[in-house]
Design a protein around this motif. Sequence first.
Motif, PDB file in Angstrom:
ATOM      1  N   PRO A 205      38.659  46.439  62.191  1.00 58.21           N
ATOM      2  CA  PRO A 205      39.442  45.188  62.144  1.00 58.21           C
ATOM      3  C   PRO A 205      40.603  45.252  63.127  1.00 58.21           C
TER       4      PRO A 205
ATOM      5  N   SER B 150      45.418  41.536  60.519  1.00 60.30           N
ATOM      6  CA  SER B 150      44.280  40.707  60.151  1.00 60.30           C
ATOM      7  C   SER B 150      44.616  39.853  58.940  1.00 60.30           C
TER       8      SER B 150
ATOM      9  N   SER C 268      42.116  38.760  57.063  1.00 58.57           N
ATOM     10  CA  SER C 268      40.893  38.884  56.277  1.00 58.57           C
ATOM     11  C   SER C 268      41.067  39.974  55.224  1.00 58.57           C
TER      12      SER C 268
ATOM     13  N   TRP D 250      45.740  49.626  59.799  1.00 55.57           N
ATOM     14  CA  TRP D 250      45.879  48.198  60.089  1.00 55.57           C
ATOM     15  C   TRP D 250      46.586  47.502  58.928  1.00 55.57           C
TER      16      TRP D 250
ATOM     17  N   ALA E  59      48.266  37.691  63.046  1.00 53.68           N
ATOM     18  CA  ALA E  59      47.098  37.825  62.184  1.00 53.68           C
ATOM     19  C   ALA E  59      46.230  36.573  62.188  1.00 53.68           C
TER      20      ALA E  59
END
Length: 390
Positions: free
Chosen positions: A32, A36, A38, A102, A178
């Motif tokens: 990723p 992010s 997600s 991350w 993001a």
Amino acid sequence: AAPSPVSYATVPVTPTCTPPLPTPSVTLDSKPPNSSNSTEAEFAFHASSEATGFECRLDLGSYKDCTAGAKITYPGLAEGSHSFRVRASNANGVGTPSIYGWTVDLTPPTAKISSHPVDPSPGNSASFRYGSSDGGSKFECRLSPLETSFTPCTTQPKVYSSLADGEYEFEVLAIDNAGNVQSAPTTFTWTVDNSLLDETPPETTILSKPTDPSASPVASFTYGSNEPGSGFQCKLDGGNFSGCPSAGITYSGLAEGPHTFQVRAIDASHNTDPTPAGYSFSVVLSPSGPAGPGAALTPAGRKSKGRAPNTTIAKQASRTHDRTPTFRFSASKSGASFQCKLDRGSFRSCRSPLTTKKLSYGPHVLQVRAIVKGATDPTPAKFNFKIVKG
């Protein structure tokens, strides 16, 4: 006879060894982004050499077998920082893990407008600056009712020009690293009223200056404007106008002979005085010194003739209801005569005090120049005023 014994030489044999396999390292093929929005993260990886298996670990959990497919997906991640580790093994042991960190960011940013026009705005242009609660954000802007959709605004300030009178709304959206988009735009609503635009240039006045003639190669000037907050531009002799400090300016190393200083004010609405204030003087560095007030010496010691006077218009209100206003003016030298010019007219002889003919409502400009012994003030005094309805 008995046969002789046979001897056999012993040949040393070097053993053959197979070097052990190194422990494999792991390379991440997909992962990723650093930031992010997600809650699911997928990793793909491969080993640098033949591996018998892989083990994966998320955050502070324990290593678990992830050999099948050399790929793993983690769903339902919470917002915040995460770390992933994967290591490979073979018959010789377990290799050093590959580590990746991350952040899952699910919070949209908020744009903040840091500068904007006044309301109502006295002009047809508007400038905006803005920032975000998340550093590194991108922005999209829209100006209603002129624009129906948001478009990227990548440079600041964001400037709109040629705006007609009316009400406008500036909207700005922030988009963080993001990919989170601000849910509702930050807005500023204001009215453009071009009738409030200041189109009257300022009036510049020289407040202090060197004597004429001057026995010093250093000349200092102070100056002012009838509009507070004005900036200034100055020039000496044949130079160009350039910015000069509001507190005044000093020139040094002046050569002997005549010099001319000019200064013009620029107000907050960027109006520039079209008739700069000026002062002419001579620097006399000869041992004999100046011949007296108002006289400059030539190299031969003779008085020069025709020194131009400076003209001053007495201060008064720049806005008046009087359609036949009266003005008073004077010269820096005695015995002066005067010429006056009103608006677009020509210079004509006049006397102080001067009462004008009946003037129309709106802005006007009076210019006055003094004349002494045939020498005319090269920079006439100027006064901008406006006649308003009662």
